[in-house]
Design an enzyme around this catalytic site. Structure first.
Site, PDB file in Angstrom:
ATOM      1  N   LYS A 151       0.851  -1.216  -0.040  1.00  0.00           N
ATOM      2  CA  LYS A 151      -0.003  -0.109  -0.009  1.00  0.00           C
ATOM      3  C   LYS A 151       0.766   1.240   0.044  1.00  0.00           C
ATOM      4  O   LYS A 151       0.304   2.433  -0.376  1.00  0.00           O
ATOM      5  CB  LYS A 151      -0.809  -0.149   1.250  1.00  0.00           C
TER       6      LYS A 151
HETATM    7  N1  PMP Z   1      -3.368  -8.181   1.181  1.00  0.00           N
HETATM    8  C1  PMP Z   1      -3.410  -7.337   2.319  1.00  0.00           C
HETATM    9  C2  PMP Z   1      -2.952  -7.493   3.663  1.00  0.00           C
HETATM   10  C3  PMP Z   1      -4.181  -6.079   2.126  1.00  0.00           C
HETATM   11  O1  PMP Z   1      -4.326  -4.933   2.857  1.00  0.00           O
HETATM   12  C4  PMP Z   1      -4.742  -5.800   0.886  1.00  0.00           C
HETATM   13  C5  PMP Z   1      -5.360  -4.631   0.529  1.00  0.00           C
HETATM   14  N2  PMP Z   1      -6.747  -4.437   0.859  1.00  0.00           N
HETATM   15  C6  PMP Z   1      -4.588  -6.678  -0.324  1.00  0.00           C
HETATM   16  C7  PMP Z   1      -3.984  -7.943  -0.039  1.00  0.00           C
HETATM   17  C8  PMP Z   1      -5.313  -6.690  -1.614  1.00  0.00           C
HETATM   18  O2  PMP Z   1      -4.756  -5.708  -2.420  1.00  0.00           O
HETATM   19  P1  PMP Z   1      -5.590  -4.755  -3.414  1.00  0.00           P
HETATM   20  O3  PMP Z   1      -6.578  -3.865  -2.487  1.00  0.00           O
HETATM   21  O4  PMP Z   1      -4.338  -3.961  -4.249  1.00  0.00           O
HETATM   22  O5  PMP Z   1      -6.320  -5.519  -4.051  1.00  0.00           O
END
Ligand code: PMP
Length: 345
Positions: free
Chosen positions: A49
């Site tokens: 993130k």
């Molecule tokens: N794994 C974790 C620990 C996350 O915080 C997130 C974000 N929601 C994701 C996977 C998935 O990533 P994305 O939001 O880019 O699909």
């Protein structure tokens, strides 16, 4: 005498991205093909993130939407909140995070430690209730002049961040030899942006999204219809969703596969123990998906499979890395494991 230059980064933001690709060995021992993990815990905020926090804020700066002292608003207690708080400190913005009262005390304290202002909103109210964290964030955005609302589930820039960074990094690191990309889908930003870039380089790259039982994403991908019957509570955080995010480009994903809370939790613990990589819950989910796909015959000896490990295990000490928590979920009941026995003593 000429003075040598000090080797230092100007600030922590310079370390975002360019994360390593690490070959997996033991955990994939019985699978055909070569497997590599893109380990996003190497970002300074310990998750993928960081990329979207930096990118979305810098895009807003370029568009003249932010000046020093302005405010960044988002509804998250998770990785995105941490990354936004970190970027805000360095760039001199206020960071306001509206979080649910379900969020752990540790998470709230962590965000406050990074200078964020955290509004804790009741978890039991519906999304359109004025007290919900969605509505609180919306209201604050309307009230505070010079604020931007990140809105990661519905922000196309979330996809672009990965199109511009994660995708090109993987293409380069694999020298264009990647055959499969396996990644979790929450907002969908990571998988969609990375997939878009990789498929532009080679349309044959197969992209498989990992979804949770209890989430609507897989069914929506197959039918393009939102099916509320798919929704029920589950424990993995950050994976799957109870709505359809516009930050997911469903056309860039070939198929979805679902994984269980229990198998993903055990798999994360297994990755830590076998590969020495201390990873989060969704990294376990993605490896569980790999195991299921391998059993289905998805890979052969020529496969070069890239999995994305989104974050670091330290965020889950009171969850999957706590034997008590695992036991309380009943996750040790079905396994006749050493771990199960260990708790009895
Ligand atoms: N794994 C974790 C620990 C996350 O915080 C997130 C974000 N929601 C994701 C996977 C998935 O990533 P994305 O939001 O880019 O699909």
């Amino acid at each position: 005498m000429e003075q040598k230059k000090i080797k230092a980064y100007d600030n922590v933001l310079e370390l975002i991205g360019s994360t390593p690709l690490i070959k997996l060995s033991k955990i994939t021992e019985n699978c055909s093909g070569d497997f590599y993990a893109k380990v996003e815990a190497f970002n300074p905020g310990h998750s993928t993130k960081d990329r979207i926090a930096l990118y979305i804020i810098e895009q807003a700066e370029e568009r003249g939407l932010l000046k020093p002292g302005d405010t960044i608003i988002e509804t998250t207690s998770g990785n995105t909140g941490f990354s936004l708080a970190m970027v805000s400190i360095i760039k001199g913005y206020e960071c306001i995070l509206a979080v649910s009262s379900k969020s752990s005390r540790d998470k709230i304290d962590m965000l406050r430690s990074l200078g964020a202002k955290v509004y804790v909103c009741p978890a039991h109210v519906s999304a359109d209730d004025p007290r919900s964290y969605y509505q609180v964030a919306k209201r604050l955005h309307e009230e505070i002049k010079g604020s931007i609302y990140i809105n990661q589930y519905f922000n196309e820039l979330n996809i672009d961040a990965h199109y511009k960074t994660t995708g090109p990094e993987i293409w380069e690191q694999t020298a264009g030899q990647i055959t499969h990309l396996i990644a979790c889908s929450g907002t969908g930003g990571t998988i969609s942006g990375t997939a878009r870039y990789l498929k532009e380089q080679n349309p044959e790259v197969k992209v498989i999204g990992v979804d949770a039982y209890g989430s609507v994403l897989k069914k929506y991908h197959e039918t393009r219809e939102f099916d509320p019957n798919e929704i029920y509570p589950y424990r993995i955080e950050g994976l799957g969703k109870n709505l359809i995010p516009t930050a997911t480009d469903f056309d860039s994903i070939d198929k979805f596969i679902k994984v269980t809370d229990e198998e993903s939790a055990h798999m994360a613990r297994e990755i830590s123990k076998t590969e020495g990589l201390f990873v989060g819950y969704t990294s376990g989910a993605v490896m569980q998906a790999v195991k299921q796909l391998a059993e289905e015959g998805e890979f052969d000896k020529n496969s070069k499979v890239i999995v994305i490990f989104p974050d670091h295990g330290s965020r889950y000490m009171s969850k999957i890395y706590s034997d008590e928590w695992m036991s309380a979920q009943g996750f040790f009941d079905s396994v006749n494991s050493e771990e199960a026995r260990k708790i009895e003593y």
